[in-house]
Scaffold this active site. Structure first.
Site, mmCIF file in Angstrom:
data_model
loop_
_atom_site.group_PDB
_atom_site.id
_atom_site.type_symbol
_atom_site.label_atom_id
_atom_site.label_comp_id
_atom_site.label_asym_id
_atom_site.label_seq_id
_atom_site.Cartn_x
_atom_site.Cartn_y
_atom_site.Cartn_z
ATOM 1 N N HIS A 1 22.259 -68.964 47.124
ATOM 2 C CA HIS A 1 23.676 -68.627 47.272
ATOM 3 C C HIS A 1 24.426 -69.891 47.673
ATOM 4 O O HIS A 1 24.485 -70.266 48.844
ATOM 5 C CB HIS A 1 23.855 -67.541 48.326
ATOM 6 C CG HIS A 1 25.162 -66.805 48.204
ATOM 7 N ND1 HIS A 1 26.277 -67.344 47.590
ATOM 8 C CD2 HIS A 1 25.538 -65.554 48.612
ATOM 9 C CE1 HIS A 1 27.268 -66.472 47.632
ATOM 10 N NE2 HIS A 1 26.854 -65.382 48.245
ATOM 11 N N ASN B 1 36.716 -67.575 51.857
ATOM 12 C CA ASN B 1 36.259 -67.893 53.206
ATOM 13 C C ASN B 1 36.602 -69.319 53.609
ATOM 14 O O ASN B 1 35.871 -69.963 54.365
ATOM 15 C CB ASN B 1 34.752 -67.638 53.328
ATOM 16 C CG ASN B 1 34.414 -66.167 53.137
ATOM 17 O OD1 ASN B 1 35.132 -65.290 53.619
ATOM 18 N ND2 ASN B 1 33.331 -65.889 52.431
ATOM 19 N N ASN C 1 31.025 -68.830 47.458
ATOM 20 C CA ASN C 1 31.779 -67.929 48.346
ATOM 21 C C ASN C 1 31.926 -68.415 49.779
ATOM 22 O O ASN C 1 32.061 -67.621 50.708
ATOM 23 C CB ASN C 1 31.138 -66.534 48.341
ATOM 24 C CG ASN C 1 31.205 -65.877 46.978
ATOM 25 O OD1 ASN C 1 31.728 -66.449 46.025
ATOM 26 N ND2 ASN C 1 30.654 -64.676 46.859
ATOM 27 N N ARG D 1 23.753 -70.026 42.479
ATOM 28 C CA ARG D 1 25.072 -69.417 42.307
ATOM 29 C C ARG D 1 26.152 -70.332 42.856
ATOM 30 O O ARG D 1 26.077 -70.780 44.008
ATOM 31 C CB ARG D 1 25.145 -68.047 42.997
ATOM 32 C CG ARG D 1 26.379 -67.260 42.514
ATOM 33 C CD ARG D 1 26.401 -65.836 42.998
ATOM 34 N NE ARG D 1 27.053 -64.978 42.011
ATOM 35 C CZ ARG D 1 27.796 -63.916 42.322
ATOM 36 N NH1 ARG D 1 27.972 -63.574 43.577
ATOM 37 N NH2 ARG D 1 28.340 -63.184 41.381
ATOM 38 N N TYR E 1 29.809 -70.049 51.807
ATOM 39 C CA TYR E 1 28.647 -70.091 52.694
ATOM 40 C C TYR E 1 28.139 -71.522 52.854
ATOM 41 O O TYR E 1 28.779 -72.477 52.400
ATOM 42 C CB TYR E 1 27.586 -69.111 52.209
ATOM 43 C CG TYR E 1 28.092 -67.687 52.229
ATOM 44 C CD1 TYR E 1 28.498 -67.100 53.432
ATOM 45 C CD2 TYR E 1 28.232 -66.945 51.063
ATOM 46 C CE1 TYR E 1 29.009 -65.802 53.466
ATOM 47 C CE2 TYR E 1 28.741 -65.657 51.088
ATOM 48 C CZ TYR E 1 29.130 -65.093 52.296
ATOM 49 O OH TYR E 1 29.639 -63.816 52.319
ATOM 50 N N ARG F 1 30.574 -54.692 40.729
ATOM 51 C CA ARG F 1 30.947 -53.366 41.224
ATOM 52 C C ARG F 1 30.616 -52.236 40.255
ATOM 53 O O ARG F 1 30.269 -51.138 40.704
ATOM 54 C CB ARG F 1 32.431 -53.356 41.593
ATOM 55 C CG ARG F 1 32.681 -53.990 42.964
ATOM 56 C CD ARG F 1 34.144 -54.216 43.236
ATOM 57 N NE ARG F 1 34.659 -55.334 42.461
ATOM 58 C CZ ARG F 1 35.413 -56.311 42.957
ATOM 59 N NH1 ARG F 1 35.730 -56.311 44.224
ATOM 60 N NH2 ARG F 1 35.839 -57.277 42.195
ATOM 61 N N THR G 1 26.158 -57.383 48.770
ATOM 62 C CA THR G 1 25.786 -56.960 50.115
ATOM 63 C C THR G 1 26.041 -55.467 50.290
ATOM 64 O O THR G 1 27.130 -54.980 49.983
ATOM 65 C CB THR G 1 26.586 -57.758 51.158
ATOM 66 O OG1 THR G 1 26.235 -59.140 51.047
ATOM 67 C CG2 THR G 1 26.304 -57.272 52.564
#
Length: 373
Positions: free
Chosen positions: A184, A245, A187, A237, A189, A327, A29
């Site tokens: 997705h 989260n 993580n 994913r 979601y 990253r 993001t």
């Protein structure tokens, strides 16, 4: 090491799509979509085109419907303007020689009423994501992090409607020129909120047993196959051990081995495993990775604090086919070249990760160039 000997630079066929190397730029993001309308733009097109040397790029998460949005300035993929914006991105990436999948995103409970026109977020169950903040824009246009709003539980007919939205989003992605789509399901979601036992308190066909908790994942995966028209152009994913989260499963190895088996039966092209990558995070045992290899016949991508040597080891040992470098791709648009030559990597500027303009997005230097050249 020559490319012939280097497993990172062996070509790979993802279905009918030939990748020139095993290096994946995973979804990240960056919150730079144009306002109003959360529209992908020329700046984003330049960003992805700069990184077209990756074997495969997976776009930042792009929400499939207004209720799927969870962070300010993130792009959608359901309006004509958004599709036109994404078409700029895919055309620029392809012109630079790249291959790009769209990551399709519904955040579920990880949102705030200010992002949803006053509506409550939705989830498998009306369970608050405790201690979780989301990224919003204040009235003065400045960024801010605020606690996620309490969600409401989805009705069964609403779940079916979301499956349809995912199918349409896959069609939209292909119409916008993407080479495929990635769901997705990681993580914390929405997909994760159904899979993980600690986030799913339902007592109907979408909750309780492991089979029921995986039902939504399977229905969405099948919808994406239908939407793209090619099962090899669909990836999923997953994040078995991240506990991000507020999503925690009582028995992640059993749960995610079953998920991988289900996805193999549907025939999706790949599973993309996001490994936990924070300090003191749990390691994903090699035995777990080997179990996933045994039950899933497609491509396996791993991402999470990989450097070149760790990536090469994973490829040589055979439990991974492709490796994501997150990253490092932020600050190194020419990351494949740097990995090939062993060149030093640029460090990213944390203050420019979310929101803003070209600074910290498209102005990182490549080998032999100084900033601004």
């Amino acid at each position: 090491m020559s490319d012939i000997q280097d497993p990172l630079f062996q070509p790979y066929f993802l279905g009918g799509l030939e990748l020139p190397n095993r290096i994946v730029m995973p979804p990240m993001t960056r919150s730079r979509a144009s306002q109003p309308g959360d529209v992908p733009n020329d700046l984003m097109a330049a960003y992805y085109a700069q990184r077209a040397g990756a074997g495969l790029i997976v776009s930042e998460g792009t929400w499939i419907s207004p209720l799927g949005k969870g962070y300010a300035w993130t792009p959608g993929i359901h309006t004509p303007a958004q599709l036109a914006g994404w078409r700029k991105v895919t055309q620029a990436t392809h012109a630079a020689g790249g291959r790009i999948f769209a990551q399709l995103w519904h955040v579920g409970r990880l949102s705030h009423i200010s992002l949803l026109e006053g509506q409550s977020p939705v989830s498998s169950t009306a369970i608050q994501a405790e201690g979780v903040n989301v990224f919003v824009a204040e009235s003065d246009g400045m960024p801010s992090f605020v606690p996620a709003s309490k969600p409401r539980a989805l009705q069964v007919e609403e779940i079916h409607a979301i499956v349809d939205e995912f199918r349409q989003a896959a069609r939209n992605a292909m119409a916008a020129g993407f080479d495929g789509v990635e769901l997705h399901g990681a993580n914390g979601y929405l997909i994760n909120q159904f899979i993980d036992s600690g986030a799913n308190g339902r007592s109907d066909e979408y909750g309780g047993s492991l089979e029921n908790r995986l039902r939504f994942l399977g229905e969405v995966a099948q919808a994406l196959v239908e939407g793209t028209g090619d099962q090899t152009r669909v990836g999923i994913r997953l994040a078995p051990l991240t506990t991000l989260n507020g999503c925690v499963d009582d028995d992640p190895e059993t749960t995610y081995t079953a998920a991988a088996k289900l996805l193999g039966e549907i025939g999706v092209g790949y599973i993309h495993i996001a490994e936990a990558d924070w300090d003191d995070a749990p390691d994903m045992p090699t035995g777990f990775k080997q179990r996933l290899r045994e039950v899933f016949p497609g491509t396996l991508i791993y991402a999470g604090h990989y450097n070149a040597e760790r990536a090469r080891t994973a490829l040589r040992e055979g439990w991974a086919d492709l490796i994501g470098f997150g990253r490092p791709f932020v600050a190194n648009p020419d990351l494949p070249q740097r990995l090939r030559t062993g060149a030093q990597l640029n460090m990213h500027d944390r203050d420019t990760l979310f929101g803003g303009g070209a600074h910290g997005l498209t102005d990182y230097p490549t080998l032999g160039l100084k900033p601004g050249q």
